[in-house]
Scaffold this active site. Sequence first.
Site, PDB file in Angstrom:
ATOM      1  N   GLU A 270       0.809  -1.131   0.061  1.00 39.49           N
ATOM      2  CA  GLU A 270      -0.062  -0.085  -0.017  1.00 39.49           C
ATOM      3  C   GLU A 270       0.966   1.336   0.016  1.00 39.49           C
ATOM      4  OE1 GLU A 270      -3.095   0.094  -0.587  1.00 39.49           O
ATOM      5  OE2 GLU A 270      -3.424  -2.192  -0.194  1.00 39.49           O
TER       6      GLU A 270
ATOM      7  N   CYS B  50      -1.699   9.687   2.525  1.00 39.48           N
ATOM      8  CA  CYS B  50      -1.218   8.985   1.041  1.00 39.48           C
ATOM      9  C   CYS B  50      -2.432   9.381   0.083  1.00 39.48           C
ATOM     10  CB  CYS B  50      -0.934   7.613   1.249  1.00 39.48           C
ATOM     11  SG  CYS B  50      -2.581   6.553   1.946  1.00 39.48           S
TER      12      CYS B  50
END
Length: 493
Positions: free
Chosen positions: A223, A257
């Site tokens: 991720e 993110c």
Amino acid sequence: MAVPLDSAVGGQWEQMSAILDRQRQAFAADGPPDVALRRNRIDRLLALVLDNADDFVAAMAADFGTRPKAGSLFTEILGMISVIEHTRANVPQWMRATKLMRAARVFGLRAEVEPSPLGVVGIIGPWNFPLNLVVLPASAAFAAGNRVMIKMSEITPRTAELMKTRAPDYFDPAELHVVTGDAAAAAAFASLPLDHLFFTGSPAVGALVQQAAAPNLVPVTLELGGKNPVVVSPGADIARSAARIAQGRMINGGQVCVCPDYVFVPADRADDFVGVARETLRGMFPSIVGNEDYCSSVNQANFDRVVGLIDDARAKGARIETVAPPGEALPDRRTRKIAPTIVRDVDDSMLIATEETFGPVLTVRPYDRLTDVVDYINARPSPLVAYWFGPDDSDFRSFVRRTRSGGVARNDFAAQMIPSAAPFGGVGRSGMGAYHGKAGFDAFSHYRTVVGSDLPFTITGRAAPPFSPSMRATTALALAMARRRTHRRLRIR
């Protein structure tokens, strides 16, 4: 498996390896857990977080220097409960085997695909959401029936130590074990012969994690991040779009993110967009240095990196607008706070054009044609999320169809994460694999095909010699029929 040469790292590897062996032995001895035990482990994991919520929030605030406690409570803890509850509720359904070839059962041929646990899952957590982004994958791993080892981020040491000391109150180390330590410890952890390795962090470190896992052929879920583009469409409400984008950029001090990184705005409306964004930021932060709701850069290195990106852009000709309260000198090195910053006139010679900002900085780019925007995005690494502000019209659907990203959100920050059942993950440089909902269960499961035959004859044994004339004739006929069928479809097109 070769132990790393450095003695200190080798010692850490040995300790981690011993825990891994203990978990693997317990997994083999006990077999796949039933629904009740899987749910119980999820409940204990949630209790670990909820019972110690105040302490975790305080630890994260101390790790960052300044981090809003209400923000931590919302994003780190409350924000993951719905996903965990969705996972817990659906474990019985997801565990069921899928029956295949049902009609053949009456003749004695039974086939099914059953999800089975992998064994021991390793999770390497990031610093920006040091609790949420280890607990969520751990809950999915438990749902799939696995044991779990977690390596907490060394950049948030107080949070890491709290997790390590409180976890044994809820779990036997053979079920869940928490590891702390520096980057060398993380490297040792990544080299363990785990059954699956889950990592959240930067693409650069993700590449190293994948390299460390490769000698053991450990599958990885990565991720990662990236520069998330935002497109304000010609039909968008500029005021609403600018306000929401500015707000989204400032969550966790921009250290998210999925934060919007750079914004494409119609050229004739760019000034209006910047004006609204500026006023939104001023209204959000009448003060910064002493404001407990304004998140600091997590450490000096990230502070210097973000300031360096701004300085580099300024030196190369970008227009820099610092939205600082009157009388406050920012950036402030003591508190590691950087004022919200709007950057314009960016070109590809500037570092900010290619590096993920991960700070309170928003780049604004004017455009004349949407096709140019799509071409620009497609010429760069695929982002974790692509944003669109405007109506759900043909332009939006073309944007979704023609671009590549982990997810797409329209008209709101991180909207792609609202459904608890929706998979979350990147593509290309922004990651591989996904979790949340059933995607998390699938990531930590092996789907094993089980087929049994009680037929009075063999099906596959016909492939063994000697080959009878009837078998040769049947094979030739089947080949001819397949050819005719395929060419008939091609002629229809």
